[in-house]
Motif scaffolding. Structure first.
Motif, PDB file in Angstrom:
ATOM      1  N   UNK A 360       0.845  -1.208   0.000  1.00  0.00           N
ATOM      2  CA  UNK A 360       0.000   0.000   0.000  1.00  0.00           C
ATOM      3  C   UNK A 360       0.878   1.256   0.000  1.00  0.00           C
ATOM      4  N   UNK A 361       1.901   1.280   0.858  1.00  0.00           N
ATOM      5  CA  UNK A 361       2.791   2.449   0.935  1.00  0.00           C
ATOM      6  C   UNK A 361       3.482   2.697  -0.401  1.00  0.00           C
ATOM      7  N   UNK A 362       3.984   1.617  -1.006  1.00  0.00           N
ATOM      8  CA  UNK A 362       4.736   1.735  -2.263  1.00  0.00           C
ATOM      9  C   UNK A 362       3.846   2.222  -3.406  1.00  0.00           C
ATOM     10  N   UNK A 363       2.647   1.623  -3.530  1.00  0.00           N
ATOM     11  CA  UNK A 363       1.798   1.946  -4.689  1.00  0.00           C
ATOM     12  C   UNK A 363       1.213   3.350  -4.603  1.00  0.00           C
ATOM     13  N   UNK A 364       0.853   3.816  -3.409  1.00  0.00           N
ATOM     14  CA  UNK A 364       0.346   5.192  -3.282  1.00  0.00           C
ATOM     15  C   UNK A 364       1.441   6.172  -3.700  1.00  0.00           C
ATOM     16  N   UNK A 365       2.677   5.880  -3.268  1.00  0.00           N
ATOM     17  CA  UNK A 365       3.803   6.731  -3.624  1.00  0.00           C
ATOM     18  C   UNK A 365       4.031   6.786  -5.127  1.00  0.00           C
ATOM     19  N   UNK A 366       3.968   5.623  -5.767  1.00  0.00           N
ATOM     20  CA  UNK A 366       4.186   5.558  -7.222  1.00  0.00           C
ATOM     21  C   UNK A 366       3.089   6.305  -7.976  1.00  0.00           C
ATOM     22  N   UNK A 367       1.857   6.182  -7.491  1.00  0.00           N
ATOM     23  CA  UNK A 367       0.717   6.855  -8.122  1.00  0.00           C
ATOM     24  C   UNK A 367       0.889   8.380  -8.063  1.00  0.00           C
ATOM     25  N   UNK A 368       1.280   8.884  -6.886  1.00  0.00           N
ATOM     26  CA  UNK A 368       1.451  10.338  -6.720  1.00  0.00           C
ATOM     27  C   UNK A 368       2.614  10.832  -7.584  1.00  0.00           C
ATOM     28  N   UNK A 369       3.690  10.043  -7.675  1.00  0.00           N
ATOM     29  CA  UNK A 369       4.826  10.416  -8.524  1.00  0.00           C
ATOM     30  C   UNK A 369       4.389  10.551  -9.978  1.00  0.00           C
ATOM     31  N   UNK A 370       3.541   9.614 -10.450  1.00  0.00           N
ATOM     32  CA  UNK A 370       3.050   9.671 -11.828  1.00  0.00           C
ATOM     33  C   UNK A 370       2.238  10.937 -12.077  1.00  0.00           C
ATOM     34  N   UNK A 371       1.360  11.281 -11.129  1.00  0.00           N
ATOM     35  CA  UNK A 371       0.529  12.495 -11.265  1.00  0.00           C
ATOM     36  C   UNK A 371       1.424  13.733 -11.346  1.00  0.00           C
ATOM     37  N   UNK A 372       2.423  13.806 -10.447  1.00  0.00           N
ATOM     38  CA  UNK A 372       3.347  14.953 -10.450  1.00  0.00           C
ATOM     39  C   UNK A 372       4.123  15.034 -11.761  1.00  0.00           C
ATOM     40  N   UNK A 373       4.509  13.862 -12.294  1.00  0.00           N
ATOM     41  CA  UNK A 373       5.288  13.832 -13.545  1.00  0.00           C
ATOM     42  C   UNK A 373       4.527  14.509 -14.677  1.00  0.00           C
ATOM     43  N   UNK A 374       3.203  14.299 -14.713  1.00  0.00           N
ATOM     44  CA  UNK A 374       2.405  14.932 -15.775  1.00  0.00           C
ATOM     45  C   UNK A 374       2.576  16.451 -15.751  1.00  0.00           C
ATOM     46  N   UNK A 375       2.465  17.049 -14.555  1.00  0.00           N
ATOM     47  CA  UNK A 375       2.553  18.515 -14.457  1.00  0.00           C
ATOM     48  C   UNK A 375       3.953  19.029 -14.784  1.00  0.00           C
ATOM     49  N   UNK A 376       4.981  18.220 -14.454  1.00  0.00           N
ATOM     50  CA  UNK A 376       6.360  18.632 -14.768  1.00  0.00           C
ATOM     51  C   UNK A 376       6.598  18.599 -16.282  1.00  0.00           C
TER      52      UNK A 376
END
Length: 402
Positions: A360-376
């Motif tokens: 759970x900890x790992x996948x939530x982190x990966x999901x948020x990283x993907x969302x941030x990547x879009x804006x970058x």
């Protein structure tokens, strides 16, 4: 030299996943140990490693460094700067980013606990009577690890790099022997095995994702430790040694299970000949101690960045290298993490009990990283909108499924 250090510090975490990832898929009895299921699971693991680590993190996300620093906070700083003319969106991104950072600290507590526990649990395979000693031995090992942190990442990396390199070569050798004996297992590289497993058993496939994701734990640390080593050494280490060794080991475990499905309770240790079991437990314990280092170093870097952004009070930060500004030690974080990890080991007591919380900890982190990547990539790098949606959308689907 930096590549060897990166092998020790950055890839220690993902390098210990073979100890428990495949075991967790089959161990609860939901998924029968049949040839079709083994090939399907291995195929899903192969494509998970390829898509999430090779394509997403190593190829794309490592490019998003903030003055040489990596990790979710660096991504947050880049994304919030890129949308500074949109205050409402910027505020929402900051909330999501800080939440992701908190989850990352949770990951920093769970990783050392599950990694060292899973290695020391090899004692149960060697001699079942040693089971009561697993938790005490784990706590002794973790205490020693946190006591040496003040020596700095460079000193720790010099010590850990060669040991981890040996660990990856042993992973490749252990798995390679079984793949050589049963080369039919290499068919799992073909994606139709994964697709067939998903189509034939949609419910089981969905349940299995919770354990399959354990093969990519540590990918977040790969990005967060960017400031300690730089992009090139991290990429060289991944494609040159780490990925081939991991795949050989997973496929070796699968090849053994095809012939001996009864070894499913601990396939990693069952792969080894009986004379090699005790040295292997010793090496695995060293490797898991090093695995914990990837997250510990990353939490120092993330803490420093959060303090600089003004979301934590100022803390005592010690620079441990005269050359590399990214190599730091934060005493308060070190001992706060240690307290959390000791509590996790005592409360959960086994690697299997920790596995779900870990996923759970790992996948939530990966999901948020993907969302941030879009804006970058959209607002900072100014890539075409369609390309940004296609690239991050594909990763988003994978992250949401996990």
């Amino acid at each position: 030299a930096l590549t060897l250090g990166a092998i020790g510090v950055v890839y220690g975490d993902i390098g210990t996943s073979p100890l428990y990832a495949l075991k967790e898929v089959f161990t609860h009895g939901h998924i029968p140990v049949t040839a079709e299921n083994i090939l399907g699971i291995l195929s899903m693991m192969f494509w998970t490693l390829t898509i999430i680590v090779s394509l997403k993190y190593v190829s794309l996300i490592l490019r998003a460094d903030n003055n040489g620093e990596g990790g979710l906070v660096a991504m947050l700083a880049l994304a919030s700067m890129a949308v500074k003319d949109r205050p409402v969106l910027r505020r929402r991104l900051l909330v999501v980013g800080i939440f992701g950072t908190a989850i990352f600290f949770g990951d920093g507590v769970i990783t050392p606990a599950i990694s060292v526990l899973s290695a020391v649990e090899g004692l149960e395979v060697a001699a079942p009577g040693l089971e009561p000693f697993v938790v005490p031995v784990t706590l002794v090992v973790l205490t020693a690890l946190f006591a040496v942190q003040k020596r700095g990442t460079a000193s720790v990396g010099k010590l850990f790099g060669p040991i981890t390199a040996v660990w990856f070569l042993v992973l490749a050798l252990l798995g390679g022997v079984h793949v050589w004996r049963n080369p039919a297992v290499l068919e799992a590289v073909l994606p139709h095995h994964a697709l067939r497993f998903i189509v034939d058993n949609p419910g089981l496939a969905f349940v299995s994702l919770g354990a399959i994701v354990l093969c990519v734990t540590g990918a977040e640390a790969l990005y967060a430790d960017l400031g300690h080593f730089g992009k090139r050494p991290i990429r060289l280490a991944w494609f040159g040694l780490v990925m081939p060794s991991l795949l050989l080991n997973y496929f070796g475990q699968g090849a053994m299970l095809l012939q001996h499905p009864e070894n499913v309770s601990n396939p990693f240790y069952e792969m080894a000949p009986s004379w090699a079991l005790v040295p292997l437990i010793g090496l695995a314990t060293c490797a898991t101690v090093i695995a914990s280092q990837a997250l510990i170093s990353a939490t120092y870097s993330v803490t420093k960045q959060v303090v600089q952004l003004g979301y934590l009070p100022r803390l005592r930060i010690l620079h441990t290298s005269v050359r590399d500004t990214g190599q730091i030690y934060v005493p308060f974080v070190n001992w706060a993490l240690y307290g959390g990890i000791v509590a996790a080991v005592l409360l959960f007591g086994s690697s299997s009990a920790l596995a779900s919380a870990y996923g759970i900890a790992v996948t939530i982190n990966m999901l948020i990283t993907t969302v941030m990547t879009f804006f970058v990539i959209r607002y900072a790098w100014r890539y075409p909108w369609l390309l940004c949606v296609a690239a991050t959308g594909a990763f988003l689907v994978v992250d949401v499924l996990f």
